[in-house]
Design a protein around this motif. Structure first.
Motif, PDB file in Angstrom:
ATOM      1  N   UNK A 138       0.736  -8.089  17.600  1.00  0.00           N
ATOM      2  CA  UNK A 138       1.692  -8.964  16.918  1.00  0.00           C
ATOM      3  C   UNK A 138       1.048  -9.623  15.693  1.00  0.00           C
ATOM      4  N   UNK A 139      -0.250  -9.930  15.791  1.00  0.00           N
ATOM      5  CA  UNK A 139      -0.954 -10.499  14.633  1.00  0.00           C
ATOM      6  C   UNK A 139      -1.029  -9.496  13.484  1.00  0.00           C
ATOM      7  N   UNK A 140      -1.148  -8.222  13.835  1.00  0.00           N
ATOM      8  CA  UNK A 140      -1.246  -7.170  12.821  1.00  0.00           C
ATOM      9  C   UNK A 140       0.026  -6.327  12.797  1.00  0.00           C
ATOM     10  N   UNK A 141       1.172  -6.967  13.039  1.00  0.00           N
ATOM     11  CA  UNK A 141       2.453  -6.255  13.068  1.00  0.00           C
ATOM     12  C   UNK A 141       2.757  -5.514  11.769  1.00  0.00           C
ATOM     13  N   UNK A 142       2.481  -6.081  10.590  1.00  0.00           N
ATOM     14  CA  UNK A 142       2.747  -5.319   9.355  1.00  0.00           C
ATOM     15  C   UNK A 142       1.964  -4.012   9.281  1.00  0.00           C
ATOM     16  N   UNK A 143       0.739  -4.023   9.784  1.00  0.00           N
ATOM     17  CA  UNK A 143      -0.063  -2.800   9.782  1.00  0.00           C
ATOM     18  C   UNK A 143       0.517  -1.770  10.739  1.00  0.00           C
ATOM     19  N   UNK A 144       0.993  -2.219  11.904  1.00  0.00           N
ATOM     20  CA  UNK A 144       1.586  -1.295  12.869  1.00  0.00           C
ATOM     21  C   UNK A 144       2.898  -0.733  12.330  1.00  0.00           C
ATOM     22  N   UNK A 145       3.674  -1.556  11.641  1.00  0.00           N
ATOM     23  CA  UNK A 145       4.922  -1.065  11.045  1.00  0.00           C
ATOM     24  C   UNK A 145       4.646  -0.048   9.946  1.00  0.00           C
ATOM     25  N   UNK A 146       3.526  -0.208   9.262  1.00  0.00           N
ATOM     26  CA  UNK A 146       3.149   0.710   8.185  1.00  0.00           C
ATOM     27  C   UNK A 146       2.797   2.097   8.720  1.00  0.00           C
ATOM     28  N   UNK A 147       2.147   2.150   9.892  1.00  0.00           N
ATOM     29  CA  UNK A 147       1.605   3.405  10.411  1.00  0.00           C
ATOM     30  C   UNK A 147       2.499   4.004  11.484  1.00  0.00           C
ATOM     31  N   UNK A 148       3.255   5.013  11.137  1.00  0.00           N
ATOM     32  CA  UNK A 148       4.096   5.704  12.121  1.00  0.00           C
ATOM     33  C   UNK A 148       3.278   6.412  13.194  1.00  0.00           C
ATOM     34  N   UNK A 149       2.154   7.074  12.855  1.00  0.00           N
ATOM     35  CA  UNK A 149       1.351   7.703  13.914  1.00  0.00           C
ATOM     36  C   UNK A 149       0.849   6.706  14.959  1.00  0.00           C
ATOM     37  N   UNK A 150       0.428   5.532  14.513  1.00  0.00           N
ATOM     38  CA  UNK A 150      -0.050   4.520  15.456  1.00  0.00           C
ATOM     39  C   UNK A 150       1.088   4.044  16.355  1.00  0.00           C
ATOM     40  N   UNK A 151       2.264   3.827  15.787  1.00  0.00           N
ATOM     41  CA  UNK A 151       3.418   3.391  16.587  1.00  0.00           C
ATOM     42  C   UNK A 151       3.822   4.463  17.595  1.00  0.00           C
ATOM     43  N   UNK A 170       0.824  -1.201   0.000  1.00  0.00           N
ATOM     44  CA  UNK A 170       0.000   0.000   0.000  1.00  0.00           C
ATOM     45  C   UNK A 170       0.866   1.263   0.000  1.00  0.00           C
ATOM     46  N   UNK A 171       0.448   2.304  -0.719  1.00  0.00           N
ATOM     47  CA  UNK A 171       1.216   3.555  -0.723  1.00  0.00           C
ATOM     48  C   UNK A 171       1.143   4.256   0.635  1.00  0.00           C
ATOM     49  N   UNK A 172       2.164   5.015   0.946  1.00  0.00           N
ATOM     50  CA  UNK A 172       2.188   5.758   2.209  1.00  0.00           C
ATOM     51  C   UNK A 172       1.082   6.805   2.226  1.00  0.00           C
ATOM     52  N   UNK A 173       0.557   7.072   3.426  1.00  0.00           N
ATOM     53  CA  UNK A 173      -0.454   8.111   3.570  1.00  0.00           C
ATOM     54  C   UNK A 173      -1.870   7.627   3.379  1.00  0.00           C
ATOM     55  N   UNK A 174      -2.101   6.308   3.413  1.00  0.00           N
ATOM     56  CA  UNK A 174      -3.458   5.777   3.322  1.00  0.00           C
ATOM     57  C   UNK A 174      -4.172   6.023   4.649  1.00  0.00           C
ATOM     58  N   UNK A 175      -5.110   6.976   4.657  1.00  0.00           N
ATOM     59  CA  UNK A 175      -5.762   7.366   5.904  1.00  0.00           C
ATOM     60  C   UNK A 175      -6.590   6.234   6.506  1.00  0.00           C
ATOM     61  N   UNK A 176      -7.163   5.383   5.654  1.00  0.00           N
ATOM     62  CA  UNK A 176      -7.969   4.279   6.170  1.00  0.00           C
ATOM     63  C   UNK A 176      -7.104   3.289   6.944  1.00  0.00           C
ATOM     64  N   UNK A 177      -5.918   3.022   6.429  1.00  0.00           N
ATOM     65  CA  UNK A 177      -5.010   2.112   7.120  1.00  0.00           C
ATOM     66  C   UNK A 177      -4.469   2.736   8.405  1.00  0.00           C
ATOM     67  N   UNK A 178      -4.142   4.015   8.348  1.00  0.00           N
ATOM     68  CA  UNK A 178      -3.682   4.698   9.566  1.00  0.00           C
ATOM     69  C   UNK A 178      -4.781   4.694  10.626  1.00  0.00           C
ATOM     70  N   UNK A 179      -6.022   4.926  10.202  1.00  0.00           N
ATOM     71  CA  UNK A 179      -7.135   4.899  11.151  1.00  0.00           C
ATOM     72  C   UNK A 179      -7.322   3.533  11.773  1.00  0.00           C
ATOM     73  N   UNK A 180      -7.228   2.471  10.969  1.00  0.00           N
ATOM     74  CA  UNK A 180      -7.365   1.113  11.500  1.00  0.00           C
ATOM     75  C   UNK A 180      -6.239   0.795  12.478  1.00  0.00           C
ATOM     76  N   UNK A 181      -5.012   1.223  12.158  1.00  0.00           N
ATOM     77  CA  UNK A 181      -3.870   0.960  13.042  1.00  0.00           C
ATOM     78  C   UNK A 181      -4.030   1.680  14.374  1.00  0.00           C
TER      79      UNK A 181
END
Length: 455
Positions: free
Chosen positions: A191-204, A133-144
């Protein structure tokens, strides 16, 4: 059905952990509750909770995972209210129920966003597609961000931690199950959704800030407590915060090791809490130590040298993990260098040998678990430095509270910490405004009240 459930190395490892804890807690419960008229009800609720945990661990479908998550909290609620006549147990269960309903709602919204984004509910497919996914996907950041909030709620992070401290009103096996198993589900979720957490810097970043704050404050509050179960409860809050900090930094292997070690320790600690009086008396009879600054400096130097030499052979993954190891070994070495007599060299050698054995065990387990859940990326430098400074500050404050509480400023801090920073009172007041609570009276209490009125 094959896509709805998934069997992998992590789930099998967690299943083994659940099986061991289940066996120990089940046997303990069968003995501890002998003679209880409601023992069958307790055992049924315990079996339902364990079954829901296993179901959730193997779920590879968003809906099934969510249903398992809800089933765990509903079954656990029955265990928390095993003694429904206790007002504090009712209040704790009420606060836990509100926290659980909120986490379930947030989890449902997060899963809905993921489904809308990827048009699939299979968790493994979602994890594999996140990286593309491209950076800046607000839906993914929101889910994270929502998943982070769910983990913080489930791990009882401050300020919504009060229910975990107050559920000590439940039977001891419930405390062991909760602190050794259920409380870890927030970390397992991330840990199950680790790739999603790695994707989202705001969530981390949110996870790191919230968990680091909770870790430091809970660890300091724990030092002011006398009750063994309350101390263990605060320790769980701090340990869960530390595990979430490790996940926020991307240290997934270390977080998994922490989860496994904490589960085993807390199960033993709660089930063995009946011997706390004997341990307390033994500590009172033992010689009290009060290391001076030079003792701490010498211990810190020895610990730093040991960790430095070991990491030359097996490099550490982050500065913060090295700092944490150094501080832990420093605490271990300090009592051995305090007393200046002819046996001090022998005591120091024994302490160094013990510390070296612990380091070897740590690196061995971490190396094995790296094959199960590797750490994919190097840790961000800024987050690593901030975390290291926070650990150092915690170390200094803990020493001051332990050995120098007579000073005016430290004593004020001690009093504030002893009150839990008044955070639970604030959270409870808001909780009861949102969802009012009325104590329920059992038939036995009503019968006793009637007898008192007749008299």
């Amino acid at each position: 059905m094959q896509g709805f459930f998934s069997v992998n190395a992590v789930s099998l490892l967690l299943l083994a952990l659940v099986a061991v804890l289940a066996l120990v807690i089940w046997r303990y419960s069968a003995t501890a509750l002998a003679g209880e008229t409601d023992k069958p009800r307790f055992m049924r609720a315990l079996a339902a909770t364990l079954a829901a945990v296993v179901f959730t661990l193997f779920s590879n479908h968003l809906l099934l995972f969510w249903l398992g998550w809800v089933a765990i909290s509903l079954a656990l609620q029955q265990l928390l209210l095993f003694y429904p006549q206790r007002p504090r147990a009712q209040l704790a269960a009420h606060k836990k129920a509100l926290s659980a309903r909120l986490s379930e709602l947030l989890l449902a919204v997060a899963f809905t966003l993921l489904y809308l984004q990827f048009d699939t509910a299979i968790i493994s497919d979602i994890s594999a597609a996140v990286a593309a996914q491209p950076a800046g996907n607000l839906m993914l950041h929101g889910a994270a961000v929502l998943l982070v909030l769910v983990a913080l709620l489930n791990c009882a992070q401050l300020p919504l931690h009060g229910w975990l401290i107050q559920v000590v009103e439940a039977p001891t096996p419930v405390s062991a199950l909760l602190h050794a198993g259920i409380i870890n589900l927030g970390g397992i979720l991330l840990l199950c959704f680790a790739p999603l957490l790695s994707y989202s810097s705001p969530a981390s970043a949110l996870l790191l800030a919230a968990a680091l704050f909770s870790t430091i404050l809970a660890a300091l509050i724990m030092t002011t407590r006398i009750s063994i179960k309350v101390r263990l409860a605060w320790s769980t809050v701090a340990q869960m915060g530390l595990m979430l900090v490790e996940i926020a930094l991307g240290l997934y292997t270390l977080a998994l090791l922490h989860l496994l070690a904490h589960s085993c320790y807390k199960a033993y600690a709660f089930l063995h809490s009946g011997n706390a009086v004997n341990h307390y008396l033994a500590a009172q009879l033992a010689e009290q130590t009060n290391p001076a600054a030079r003792h701490w400096l010498l211990s810190l130097t020895l610990a730093a040298a040991m960790v430095y030499l070991v990491q030359l052979l097996i490099p550490l993954s982050s500065l913060s993990s090295a700092v944490l190891l150094v501080l832990a070994i420093t605490v271990l070495l300090a009592p051995s260098v305090y007393r200046a007599d002819k046996r001090r060299p022998l005591r120091v050698l024994l302490a160094l040998g013990y510390a070296l054995a612990l380091l070897a065990l740590y690196f061995a387990l971490k190396t094995l678990l790296r094959q199960v859940l590797p750490t994919p990326e190097p840790v961000a430098l800024l987050a690593d430095v901030i975390t290291s400074l926070a650990f150092a500050a915690l170390f200094v404050l803990a020493i001051l509270l332990r050995y120098h509480s007579q000073h005016k400023a430290v004593n004020k801090l001690f009093i504030w910490l002893n009150a839990g920073g008044y955070l639970d009172e604030w959270a409870t007041r808001i909780t009861l405004q949102i969802w009012p609570y009325h104590a329920r009276h059992t038939a036995t209490h009503q019968h006793n009240n009637s007898l008192q009125e007749i008299k």
